[in-house]
Write a protein that holds these residues in place. Structure first.
Motif, mmCIF file in Angstrom:
data_model
loop_
_atom_site.group_PDB
_atom_site.id
_atom_site.type_symbol
_atom_site.label_atom_id
_atom_site.label_comp_id
_atom_site.label_asym_id
_atom_site.label_seq_id
_atom_site.Cartn_x
_atom_site.Cartn_y
_atom_site.Cartn_z
ATOM 1 N N PRO A 225 12.100 -3.827 1.738
ATOM 2 C CA PRO A 225 12.284 -4.628 0.517
ATOM 3 C C PRO A 225 13.682 -4.515 -0.081
ATOM 4 N N ALA A 226 14.390 -3.401 0.152
ATOM 5 C CA ALA A 226 15.729 -3.252 -0.421
ATOM 6 C C ALA A 226 16.798 -3.958 0.387
ATOM 7 N N LYS A 289 -5.178 -5.403 -7.381
ATOM 8 C CA LYS A 289 -5.087 -4.315 -6.420
ATOM 9 C C LYS A 289 -3.637 -4.012 -6.095
ATOM 10 N N HIS A 290 -2.792 -5.048 -6.046
ATOM 11 C CA HIS A 290 -1.355 -4.874 -5.802
ATOM 12 C C HIS A 290 -0.604 -5.488 -6.979
ATOM 13 N N PRO A 291 -0.429 -4.744 -8.064
ATOM 14 C CA PRO A 291 0.161 -5.330 -9.281
ATOM 15 C C PRO A 291 1.609 -5.752 -9.115
ATOM 16 N N MET A 292 2.345 -5.153 -8.170
ATOM 17 C CA MET A 292 3.760 -5.483 -7.999
ATOM 18 C C MET A 292 3.995 -6.497 -6.888
ATOM 19 N N GLY A 293 2.934 -7.102 -6.400
ATOM 20 C CA GLY A 293 3.092 -8.148 -5.401
ATOM 21 C C GLY A 293 2.952 -7.632 -3.982
ATOM 22 N N PRO A 294 2.785 -8.537 -3.024
ATOM 23 C CA PRO A 294 2.594 -8.129 -1.625
ATOM 24 C C PRO A 294 3.847 -7.548 -0.984
ATOM 25 N N GLU A 295 5.037 -7.849 -1.539
ATOM 26 C CA GLU A 295 6.264 -7.315 -0.947
ATOM 27 C C GLU A 295 6.462 -5.832 -1.233
ATOM 28 N N CYS A 296 5.701 -5.290 -2.186
ATOM 29 C CA CYS A 296 5.796 -3.859 -2.509
ATOM 30 C C CYS A 296 5.059 -3.054 -1.439
ATOM 31 N N PRO A 297 5.716 -2.076 -0.817
ATOM 32 C CA PRO A 297 5.041 -1.262 0.214
ATOM 33 C C PRO A 297 3.805 -0.569 -0.342
ATOM 34 N N HIS A 298 2.839 -0.359 0.531
ATOM 35 C CA HIS A 298 1.573 0.227 0.104
ATOM 36 C C HIS A 298 1.775 1.636 -0.441
ATOM 37 N N ILE A 299 2.646 2.418 0.162
ATOM 38 C CA ILE A 299 2.851 3.789 -0.295
ATOM 39 C C ILE A 299 3.496 3.826 -1.687
ATOM 40 N N ILE A 300 4.349 2.838 -1.977
ATOM 41 C CA ILE A 300 4.962 2.753 -3.307
ATOM 42 C C ILE A 300 3.942 2.287 -4.335
ATOM 43 N N SER A 301 3.125 1.313 -3.968
ATOM 44 C CA SER A 301 2.090 0.836 -4.885
ATOM 45 C C SER A 301 1.103 1.949 -5.223
ATOM 46 N N ARG A 302 0.748 2.746 -4.215
ATOM 47 C CA ARG A 302 -0.162 3.863 -4.464
ATOM 48 C C ARG A 302 0.504 4.926 -5.345
#
Length: 413
Positions: A225-226, A289-302
């Motif tokens: 994403p970066a 379930k993914h408040p920051m959108g699908p582009e946010c990695p799962h580990i960061i969302s968790r």
């Protein structure tokens, strides 16, 4: 006899028998309080009480009281006279008597003296309702009334005991010592949400280690994403600034990305995560379930859901909430990450505007992070006329003190 009489009338609801219709007794006497007033002023009208009592009524029924003087007297037309007619069914003739209009009210106190009625009129609405419940209420209402009165007495006892205990503590420790304890509590409360601090560090970058903010696995997940930030062009940057797709801090730092590929990639990852933290802090209740959108990695969302939100139970389901304490924790991590990005010196005012916090709040957190706060001119292009606060992390660390802007605590009533 005076031209007009000020009378109060009292009667008891009852039924008259056939033999008592012509045996009504009329009594007239001067009230003691009225005698005194009449003695002071000879021109004052006489105050008399006109009592009508049924001889045959021996049942204890509800009494009513009316008066033709005072504040609650009915406003009648003085140009009219009022009469009452009594029809004799046997003779068919009606006898007419002079009458006055009274507003009759129930006498709940049960007293027969005028002073008891005055006491009743001075009672509040709640007190009058309590009297009604005592006289006519159901068993459930009477139990509730008794319980409420007992709780009121218990509350008074508790308040008295708390006030006495507080006075004893103040006398024992003194106001100065108590204020110091309160200040220390505030520092400890804020410190609970700060990144791990290594006070024995020999370099500023080791005071708040980068690994405590982003683990190696989380840092690696930010590569994809970066990449969009690392390769942004001037035209894309101008468009993002116009659309405000990033916070002001990130938009300003994107202008100064290093030319070295490795350093550029590192700064882009830090800026992407900082921008995500700022956006996450603006949420209140997280329902997706993914408040920051699908582009946010799962580990960061968790990581965001686990470390920067608190669980709450609402409407039969568990939700994630961004509470005030979690917002303070996000602010502390944003400041720490900004220090790593800007060589351990950052503009606190820009971060304050991005996080939508009052200045006193972000200064409290900055001082809890052991930063030295100074005033400086604003960043060119961003509120030039505004005086900015600059936070610097340097060694040796300043002594941890209570925040200067101590807010007043609410007094216990």
């Amino acid at each position: 006899m005076a031209d007009s009489f000020l009378r109060s009338q009292r009667f008891q609801r009852s039924r008259m028998s056939q033999g008592s219709q012509r045996s009504l007794l009329f009594g007239c006497h001067l009230m003691s309080s009225c005698r005194a007033e009449a003695g002071k002023d000879p021109h004052s009208p006489l105050f008399k009480e006109f009592s009508v009592v049924s001889q045959v009524s021996e049942t204890e029924r509800l009494c009513y009281v009316g008066q033709n003087f005072g504040n609650e007297v009915l406003k009648c037309n003085s140009l009219c006279r009022y009469f009452i007619g009594v029809l004799d069914k046997n003779s068919g003739q009606m006898e007419v008597y002079n009458a006055e209009i009274f507003n009759m009210q129930p006498l709940l106190s049960g007293g027969r003296c005028w002073e008891s009625q005055l006491d009743y009129q001075t009672k509040s609405y709640r007190e009058k309702m309590d009297l009604c419940i005592e006289a006519f209420g159901t068993s459930k209402q009477k139990r509730a009334l008794s319980s409420r009165r007992m709780n009121a007495v218990g509350s008074d006892i508790v308040n008295t005991a708390v006030a006495k205990a507080a006075a004893n503590v103040i006398d024992a420790k003194g106001v100065t010592a108590l204020m110091q304890d309160m200040a220390q509590d505030d520092v400890q409360n804020i410190s609970a949400f700060l990144p791990p601090c290594h006070e024995d560090a020999d370099r500023p970058e080791h005071v708040y280690k980068f690994e405590d903010i982003l683990s190696p696995a989380e840092y690696e997940a930010l590569r994809v994403p970066a990449a969009a930030l690392a390769s942004v062009t001037a035209e894309e940057m101008a468009k993002r600034a116009e659309e405000r797709s990033h916070c002001s801090f990130v938009l300003e730092e994107l202008k100064f990305l290093p030319t070295d590929e490795r350093s550029r990639d590192h700064k882009a990852r830090c800026l992407w995560f900082l921008d995500t933290l700022v956006k996450f802090s603006q949420l209140k209740v997280i329902k997706k379930k993914h408040p920051m959108g699908p582009e946010c990695p799962h580990i960061i969302s968790r990581k965001l859901m686990k470390n920067f939100s608190s669980l709450t139970y609402n409407n039969g389901s568990i939700q994630n909430l961004i509470s005030a304490s979690m917002r303070a924790k996000i602010t502390a991590y944003v400041i720490t990450l900004a220090l790593h990005i800007n060589n351990f010196q950052t503009d606190l005012t820009v971060l304050q505007n991005d996080l939508k916090l009052p200045e006193s709040r972000i200064l409290d957190i900055a001082k809890a992070l052991r930063l030295r706060v100074t005033k400086t001119k604003g960043v060119p292009g961003l509120d030039d006329d505004q005086s900015h606060r600059l936070g610097t992390l340097s060694l040796p660390l300043p002594t941890q003190k209570a925040p200067e802007g101590q807010r007043k605590r609410k007094k216990m009533s």
